[in-house]
Design an enzyme around this catalytic site. Sequence first.
Site, PDB file in Angstrom:
ATOM      1  N   LYS A 204      -1.215   9.171  10.491  1.00  0.00           N
ATOM      2  CA  LYS A 204      -0.283   8.046  10.564  1.00  0.00           C
ATOM      3  C   LYS A 204       1.006   8.067   9.720  1.00  0.00           C
ATOM      4  CE  LYS A 204      -3.758   5.070  12.100  1.00  0.00           C
ATOM      5  NZ  LYS A 204      -4.787   3.904  11.982  1.00  0.00           N
ATOM      6  N   ARG A 239     -11.842   8.643  10.725  1.00  0.00           N
ATOM      7  CA  ARG A 239     -11.489   8.544  12.168  1.00  0.00           C
ATOM      8  C   ARG A 239     -10.419   9.606  12.112  1.00  0.00           C
ATOM      9  NH1 ARG A 239      -7.740   6.870  15.391  1.00  0.00           N
ATOM     10  NH2 ARG A 239      -8.326   6.536  17.772  1.00  0.00           N
TER      11      ARG A 239
HETATM   12  N1  PMM Z   1      -6.263   3.745  14.520  1.00  0.00           N
HETATM   13  C1  PMM Z   1      -5.938   3.766  15.698  1.00  0.00           C
HETATM   14  C2  PMM Z   1      -6.696   3.754  16.953  1.00  0.00           C
HETATM   15  N2  PMM Z   1      -7.998   3.333  16.676  1.00  0.00           N
HETATM   16  N3  PMM Z   1      -9.753   2.781  15.346  1.00  0.00           N
HETATM   17  C3  PMM Z   1     -10.236   2.404  14.123  1.00  0.00           C
HETATM   18  N4  PMM Z   1     -11.642   2.194  13.664  1.00  0.00           N
HETATM   19  N5  PMM Z   1      -9.391   2.517  12.847  1.00  0.00           N
HETATM   20  C4  PMM Z   1      -8.156   2.893  12.999  1.00  0.00           C
HETATM   21  O1  PMM Z   1      -7.361   3.066  11.864  1.00  0.00           O
HETATM   22  C5  PMM Z   1      -7.624   3.338  14.265  1.00  0.00           C
HETATM   23  C6  PMM Z   1      -8.485   3.223  15.445  1.00  0.00           C
HETATM   24  C7  PMM Z   1      -4.480   4.403  15.959  1.00  0.00           C
HETATM   25  O2  PMM Z   1      -4.537   5.622  16.023  1.00  0.00           O
HETATM   26  P1  PMM Z   1      -4.267   6.760  17.254  1.00  0.00           P
HETATM   27  O3  PMM Z   1      -3.210   6.548  18.111  1.00  0.00           O
HETATM   28  O4  PMM Z   1      -4.374   8.032  16.507  1.00  0.00           O
HETATM   29  O5  PMM Z   1      -5.529   6.602  18.082  1.00  0.00           O
END
Ligand code: PMM
Length: 260
Positions: A204, A239
């Site tokens: 991020k 994650r």
């Molecule tokens: N961040 C994204 C998507 N899903 N789920 C959880 N539980 N926590 C997060 O911080 C989170 C998520 C956005 O990031 P991406 O685009 O890399 O999926």
Amino acid sequence: MGILNVTPDSFSDGGLWSDPARALDHARSMVADGADLVDVGGESTRPGSARITAEEEWSRIGEAVEALAAEGILVSVDTVHAGTARRAAEVGAALVNDVSGGRADPGMPAAMAASGCACIIQHWRGFPGSPQEDFAYADVVADVCAELLAQVDSVVAAGVDPARIAVDPGLGFSLLHDQSWALVDSVESLVGLGYPVVVGASRKRFLALRGGDDPGWDRDRATAEITRRAARAGVWAVRVHDVAGSARAVREAATGKEQA
Ligand code: PMM
């Protein structure tokens, strides 16, 4: 928790895994690298990304969710849609990961309860880039903790078993870069809430804030550093995109020894 974004527009890996065979191979390689869970998502939440229907979302991820669950891989489904959570549970998903923590779709808390899945409740104020996105906090750590607990109460009131709930501060969601770092620095406060904690820092933009002039600083390295801290603090899951780097950090945190 390895990330499998079957989206055309996610910020880091959009479009890479749209082909089902490639998506499955990638999921298997993350498991081989040490992932205990694969988090499958079909809708990007980056600012300005188009909202999609549950139907469209399922057409992107359904095959992967079903195939991975059939292989015995623990699948988490990253969705804000009740319909998607329901269908994913029917084909064997083990977790519902809702970045809105039950807030975006009024049917989600009941769908979570009916699914029997474990549920990740992420702190949420609104979609990134939407008018509901709000960065005002009196004390970001205390406020996020209190708002998260209120979200937990809502889903428990809808019938979700508290023993199946994990919480997530939602780094980068309604959080300025320094506010995301404040939560990382106080991850013990989140652990102290008494629920398993999930942290999603991977790649991020806020990570760049602490890079300084270090030429070796990149977002995967920063993510692995956060994983090491999170593991020491008792966080339940991270994650991540780069599973090998975080798996190494978890092992190092457990043994106290650097690994090759
Ligand atoms: N961040 C994204 C998507 N899903 N789920 C959880 N539980 N926590 C997060 O911080 C989170 C998520 C956005 O990031 P991406 O685009 O890399 O999926």
